[in-house]
Design a protein around this motif. Sequence first.
Motif, PDB file in Angstrom:
ATOM      1  N   ASN A 184       2.659  -5.204  -0.104  1.00 24.51           N
ATOM      2  CA  ASN A 184       1.535  -5.070   0.817  1.00 24.51           C
ATOM      3  C   ASN A 184       1.676  -3.839   1.688  1.00 24.51           C
ATOM      4  N   LEU A 185       2.883  -3.601   2.151  1.00 23.47           N
ATOM      5  CA  LEU A 185       3.138  -2.450   3.014  1.00 23.47           C
ATOM      6  C   LEU A 185       2.854  -1.150   2.262  1.00 23.47           C
ATOM      7  N   ASN A 186       3.326  -1.069   1.044  1.00 22.66           N
ATOM      8  CA  ASN A 186       3.127   0.148   0.259  1.00 22.66           C
ATOM      9  C   ASN A 186       1.661   0.392  -0.064  1.00 22.66           C
ATOM     10  N   LEU A 187       0.910  -0.679  -0.344  1.00 25.50           N
ATOM     11  CA  LEU A 187      -0.517  -0.513  -0.603  1.00 25.50           C
ATOM     12  C   LEU A 187      -1.233   0.002   0.637  1.00 25.50           C
ATOM     13  N   LEU A 188      -0.921  -0.559   1.780  1.00 23.08           N
ATOM     14  CA  LEU A 188      -1.571  -0.104   3.007  1.00 23.08           C
ATOM     15  C   LEU A 188      -1.215   1.346   3.321  1.00 23.08           C
ATOM     16  N   LEU A 189       0.031   1.711   3.081  1.00 27.28           N
ATOM     17  CA  LEU A 189       0.439   3.101   3.296  1.00 27.28           C
ATOM     18  C   LEU A 189      -0.372   4.045   2.413  1.00 27.28           C
ATOM     19  N   ARG A 190      -0.593   3.655   1.160  1.00 28.67           N
ATOM     20  CA  ARG A 190      -1.388   4.500   0.263  1.00 28.67           C
ATOM     21  C   ARG A 190      -2.835   4.596   0.735  1.00 28.67           C
ATOM     22  N   GLN A 191      -3.358   3.491   1.248  1.00 30.47           N
ATOM     23  CA  GLN A 191      -4.750   3.503   1.704  1.00 30.47           C
ATOM     24  C   GLN A 191      -4.955   4.362   2.950  1.00 30.47           C
ATOM     25  N   LEU A 192      -3.893   4.514   3.740  1.00 28.76           N
ATOM     26  CA  LEU A 192      -4.007   5.283   4.975  1.00 28.76           C
ATOM     27  C   LEU A 192      -3.452   6.694   4.864  1.00 28.76           C
ATOM     28  N   ALA A 193      -3.042   7.081   3.674  1.00 26.56           N
ATOM     29  CA  ALA A 193      -2.514   8.437   3.482  1.00 26.56           C
ATOM     30  C   ALA A 193      -3.561   9.463   3.909  1.00 26.56           C
ATOM     31  N   MET A 203      -9.982  -5.110   7.621  1.00 28.51           N
ATOM     32  CA  MET A 203      -9.098  -5.579   6.554  1.00 28.51           C
ATOM     33  C   MET A 203      -7.682  -5.061   6.822  1.00 28.51           C
ATOM     34  N   PRO A 204      -6.658  -5.704   6.211  1.00 26.60           N
ATOM     35  CA  PRO A 204      -6.706  -6.819   5.266  1.00 26.60           C
ATOM     36  C   PRO A 204      -7.082  -8.172   5.867  1.00 26.60           C
ATOM     37  N   GLY A 205      -7.034  -8.335   7.175  1.00 25.28           N
ATOM     38  CA  GLY A 205      -7.529  -9.557   7.792  1.00 25.28           C
ATOM     39  C   GLY A 205      -6.876 -10.813   7.244  1.00 25.28           C
ATOM     40  N   VAL A 206      -7.711 -11.798   6.887  1.00 32.29           N
ATOM     41  CA  VAL A 206      -7.161 -13.077   6.410  1.00 32.29           C
ATOM     42  C   VAL A 206      -6.448 -12.932   5.074  1.00 32.29           C
ATOM     43  N   ARG A 207      -6.589 -11.789   4.423  1.00 31.52           N
ATOM     44  CA  ARG A 207      -5.901 -11.553   3.151  1.00 31.52           C
ATOM     45  C   ARG A 207      -4.626 -10.722   3.335  1.00 31.52           C
ATOM     46  N   SER A 208      -4.148 -10.626   4.565  1.00 35.11           N
ATOM     47  CA  SER A 208      -2.987  -9.779   4.844  1.00 35.11           C
ATOM     48  C   SER A 208      -1.778 -10.116   3.983  1.00 35.11           C
ATOM     49  N   ALA A 209      -1.497 -11.403   3.797  1.00 35.96           N
ATOM     50  CA  ALA A 209      -0.314 -11.806   3.019  1.00 35.96           C
ATOM     51  C   ALA A 209      -0.512 -11.604   1.524  1.00 35.96           C
ATOM     52  N   GLY A 260      -2.221  -8.614  -3.998  1.00 34.14           N
ATOM     53  CA  GLY A 260      -2.255  -9.586  -5.084  1.00 34.14           C
ATOM     54  C   GLY A 260      -1.723 -10.932  -4.640  1.00 34.14           C
ATOM     55  N   PRO A 261      -1.990 -11.993  -5.414  1.00 32.26           N
ATOM     56  CA  PRO A 261      -1.604 -13.353  -5.017  1.00 32.26           C
ATOM     57  C   PRO A 261      -0.107 -13.571  -4.907  1.00 32.26           C
ATOM     58  N   ASP A 262       0.681 -12.802  -5.625  1.00 25.80           N
ATOM     59  CA  ASP A 262       2.136 -12.951  -5.572  1.00 25.80           C
ATOM     60  C   ASP A 262       2.801 -11.775  -4.864  1.00 25.80           C
TER      61      ASP A 262
END
Length: 204
Positions: free
Chosen positions: A101-110, A83-89, A93-95
Amino acid sequence: MRTVVVATHNHKKSTELQRVIAAEGLQAEVLGLDELPAYPEPAETETSFEGNALIKARAAAGITGYLAVADDSGLAVDLLNGMPGVRSARWSGPDASDADNLNLLLRQLADTDEEQRTARFVCAMALVAPDGREWVVRGEMLGRLVLQPRGSNGFGYDPMFVANGQSRTNAELTPAEKDAISHRGKAVRSMLPLLREVLRETAG
């Protein structure tokens, strides 16, 4: 000159695709969706990059009557099971914006170590002719993620992705440097022989 539709509203992605195609010497007029009359666009309902690329290219070819190229691309993080794979964009969330997206991934990899943050960018690119013929190619760029985003070029997750063999993030590379190694650049170059052949047939 023949017309090829790049089925995207993402101006940066469209520009990147047009740039790579032009650099390879393809004799075609390349148009993004924003340069054509609007039409109802299909939902990207497939679970693979290839499936979603075909959905977009089929719709563009069928409605415009032109050759259509569409890509579906994203980031696959090994630690997140691809992941995020096909849901990268739409990862946050949908909007979602790129920053969201960048900030969410940063939090997930902290609190992860550098060797754990291996990832790849994937691009599946579909070419669909108005007569229904279809082709799909795939390109990948392997690398690792950094927790301090750097650079202002590129888009999406580029500021935190460092390709193998590089010390700079994708967003710190020049457009030409990125095109030479990127997943999208590889997919376009794989697609070009097919596209040239189809253009030659339609011109005859």
